[in-house]
Design a protein around this motif. Structure first.
Motif, PDB file in Angstrom:
ATOM      1  N   GLU A   1       0.832  -0.706  -0.066  1.00  0.00           N
ATOM      2  CA  GLU A   1       0.009  -0.187  -0.282  1.00  0.00           C
ATOM      3  C   GLU A   1       1.034   0.974   0.260  1.00  0.00           C
TER       4      GLU A   1
ATOM      5  N   CYS B   1       2.427   2.027  -3.342  1.00  0.00           N
ATOM      6  CA  CYS B   1       1.806   1.797  -4.282  1.00  0.00           C
ATOM      7  C   CYS B   1       0.999   3.867  -3.960  1.00  0.00           C
TER       8      CYS B   1
ATOM      9  N   ASN C   1      -1.188   3.953  -9.878  1.00  0.00           N
ATOM     10  CA  ASN C   1      -0.784   2.773  -9.225  1.00  0.00           C
ATOM     11  C   ASN C   1      -2.244   2.464  -8.382  1.00  0.00           C
ATOM     12  N   LYS C   2      -2.478   1.088  -8.937  1.00  0.00           N
ATOM     13  CA  LYS C   2      -3.143   0.868  -8.159  1.00  0.00           C
ATOM     14  C   LYS C   2      -3.584  -0.929  -6.896  1.00  0.00           C
ATOM     15  N   VAL C   3      -3.986  -0.890  -5.428  1.00  0.00           N
ATOM     16  CA  VAL C   3      -3.610  -1.743  -4.937  1.00  0.00           C
ATOM     17  C   VAL C   3      -3.780  -2.667  -5.553  1.00  0.00           C
TER      18      VAL C   3
END
Length: 431
Positions: A300, A303, A313-315
C-alpha cells in the motif's frame, strides 16, 4: 516540501524510500522509532522469540531421539537485551536506507493543519501528504484493564511468567501462547467466541492437537475483571496468572479526524489508489484497516508513493498469503478469482521438505489441505503446515495472483530441498 510522510512503519518507510528512488523530495516524520510496530513491538519481536521456541522444541526432540543430551537454561532478560540490540542496528540501517535516496528523516509528533504539517515547533507546507500512522492494541473496557499486558509490553517483562492468561482468540493470541508455553509458562487462552475462527477448522484442530497441545484454550468464555496477577471470568471463577490482551487493534487515526473522511471503525477511508477524500492526501498501512499485515502495508505504501509521484498505480488484495508463526509454521491463502464452481479437496499429511528431516521419525512433518479447481488446473485454497510453509504458500500465492495454471510449474527448476513441499502438493493435484 513536496512530499511529507507521517509514520515510518512498513507503509511509510517503503513509501518514502520509493519516492526517494523516483527522485522526489521527501520528509519522513516518525513519532518514536523508525520501522514502526513490526520491528519494535510486533512481528519481528514475535519472530525473534519464536526462533527461541523452535530451538527449544528441536532440542527436546533431539534429546528424545537420544543423540543429543542437553538441558536448556533460558535467560529471558538476555534474550530481551539481544532483541533490543538487534532492533537498534536495524533502526540505523532503515534510517540510512531512507537517507541514501536523499530523504529527510525527522523525529517528533506531527500535527496536520490543512496544508501545513507541524512538528517540533516547525510548520511545513506540502504538495502531497501520506498518513501512515499505524494502529495500536485495543484494550477491552473491563475493570483492572490497566494490569493487562499487550504486544507492546513483551520486551518489558523481567522474566517468563509462571502463568499467563491470554485474552483473545486470533493469530496474535495463538503466537504468544506458543512462545510462552514453550518457554515454560502455564498458558490459558480465553476466547469470547471461537479460537482461530477465521481459519479452516481442520487446520485449527491440527494446531490445537499437535502444535499448542500444552495450552488450555477456553472458548465461549469472557472476563469481567483483571488484576496484576489474575483474571476473573464472567462466571466468577478466578485464574491466577498475568493478563495479556490480544483483542484486536485500533487505528492511530486521531491525527486525521476532521481532516479527511473516516470509516465507521475510525480507519481512514481510501480508494484503490490509496487516496483519501482529499486529492493530495493519501493513507496506507494499518491506519486504513483491512489486511493488517506487514507485506500488505508495504504494498500500500509503495502504491501511494507512485501515485504521489504521478505514476498511476492501483493496489490489489487478491490471494494475500497469511501465516501463524509457531514452532511449525502455518500458512494459508485463497484464490478469490475462482468463483463458486465445483472443486476437489485433498489432504496431504506428513509433507517433507526444508527443516522437516528430523520430524519424519515422529510423523509430525505437517499437514496440507488443498481445494483444487481441476477443470482449470488451479488452486482455490491452500492451508499448509510445515517448516517451510511460509515460503511455499507465498510462492503458490504468486501463481494464484498471475492466474497461472499449475502445469507451468513443470518449467520451474528447484534447489533441493527448497521447494520439495510445493512439488509434492502440485504433483498430487496433477494425479
Amino acid at each position: 516540501m513536496k512530499n511529507i510522510v507521517i509514520g515510518s512503519g512498513p507503509a511509510g518507510r517503503l513509501a518514502s524510500y520509493e519516492l526517494g528512488k523516483l527522485g522526489e523530495e521527501v520528509t519522513l516524520i516518525e513519532k518514536k522509532h523508525i520501522a514502526g510496530t513490526c520491528l519494535n513491538e510486533g512481528c519481528m519481536v514475535v519472530c525473534a522469540l519464536t526462533d527461541i521456541s523452535k530451538f527449544i522444541d528441536s532440542n527436546r526432540r533431539f534429546n528424545e531421539y537420544g543423540f543429543i543430551k542437553s538441558q536448556i537454561d533460558v535467560s529471558y532478560d538476555k534474550i530481551v537485551a539481544k532483541i533490543k540490540e538487534t532492533q537498534e542496528m536495524l533502526r540505523k540501517l532503515n534510517q540510512m536506507e531512507n537517507e541514501s535516496v536523499g530523504n529527510n528523516v525527522i523525529y517528533g509528533e506531527a500535527k496536520i493543519n490543512e496544508d501545513v504539517v507541524e512538528v517540533n515547533g516547525e510548520s511545513m507546507e506540502y504538495e502531497n501528504l501520506l498518513i501512515a500512522t499505524g494502529a495500536r492494541p485495543q484494550i477491552p473496557d473491563v475493570k483492572g484493564s490497566e494490569y493487562g499486558l499487550t504486544n507492546k509490553d513483551i520486551l518489558k517483562l523481567d522474566d517468563v511468567p509462571d502463568k499467563l492468561n491470554i485474552i483473545g482468540g486470533g493469530i496474535i493470541a495463538c503466537e504468544i501462547a506458543n512462545i510462552y508455553s514453550t518457554l515454560g509458562s502455564e498458558v490459558n487462552v480465553i476466547v469470547r467466541s471461537e479460537f482461530l475462527k477465521e481459519i479452516d477448522i481442520d487446520v485449527k484442530n491440527y494446531i490445537l492437537k499437535h502444535l499448542i497441545s500444552d495450552v488450555n484454550v477456553m472458548e465461549h468464555t469472557d472476563i469481567s475483571e483483571c488484576g496484576k496477577n489474575k483474571v476473573v471470568l464472567s462466571n466468577g471463577n478466578e485464574l491466577e496468572g498475568v493478563p495479556f490482551f490480544a483483542t484486536g487493534r485500533i487505528p492511530n487515526s486521531e491525527i486525521a479526524q476532521g481532516f479527511v473522511d473516516l470509516n465507521p471503525d475510525n480507519t481512514i477511508k481510501v480508494n484503490e489508489f490509496m487516496q483519501t477524500s482529499r486529492d493530495n492526501v493519501y493513507a496506507a498501512g494499518d491506519v486504513t484497516g483491512g489486511w493488517q499485515l506487514t507485506p500488505v502495508a508495504r504494498m500500500e505504501g509503495i502504491c501511494a508513493a507512485r501515485n504521489m509521484a504521478n505514476y498511476l498505480n492501483k493496489v490489489s488484495y487478491e490471494s494475500v498469503p497469511q501465516s501463524i508463526s509457531l514452532n511449525t509454521e502455518v500458512s494459508f491463502v485463497e484464490n478469490e478469482k475462482i468463483g463458486d464452481i465445483e472443486t476437489e479437496t485433498i489432504s496431504l499429511p506428513a509433507i517433507a521438505g526444508p527443516g522437516a528431516f528430523w520430524k519424519i521419525l515422529s510423523g509430525d512433518t505437517g499437514y496440507a489441505k488443498i481445494e483444487f479447481d481441476k477443470q482449470n488446473n488451479k488452486i482455490k485454497k491452500i492451508n499448509s503446515i510445515s517448516p517451510s510453509s511460509v515460503s511455499d504458500v507465498a510462492y503458490l500465492s504468486y501463481l494464484m495472483r498471475i492466474d497461472s495454471p499449475l502445469d507451468e510449474y513443470s518449467n520451474f527448476l528447484e534447489i533441493h530441498p527448497s521447494t520439495d513441499t510445493n512439488y509434492k502438493i502440485i504433483k498430487n493435484l496433477w494425479l
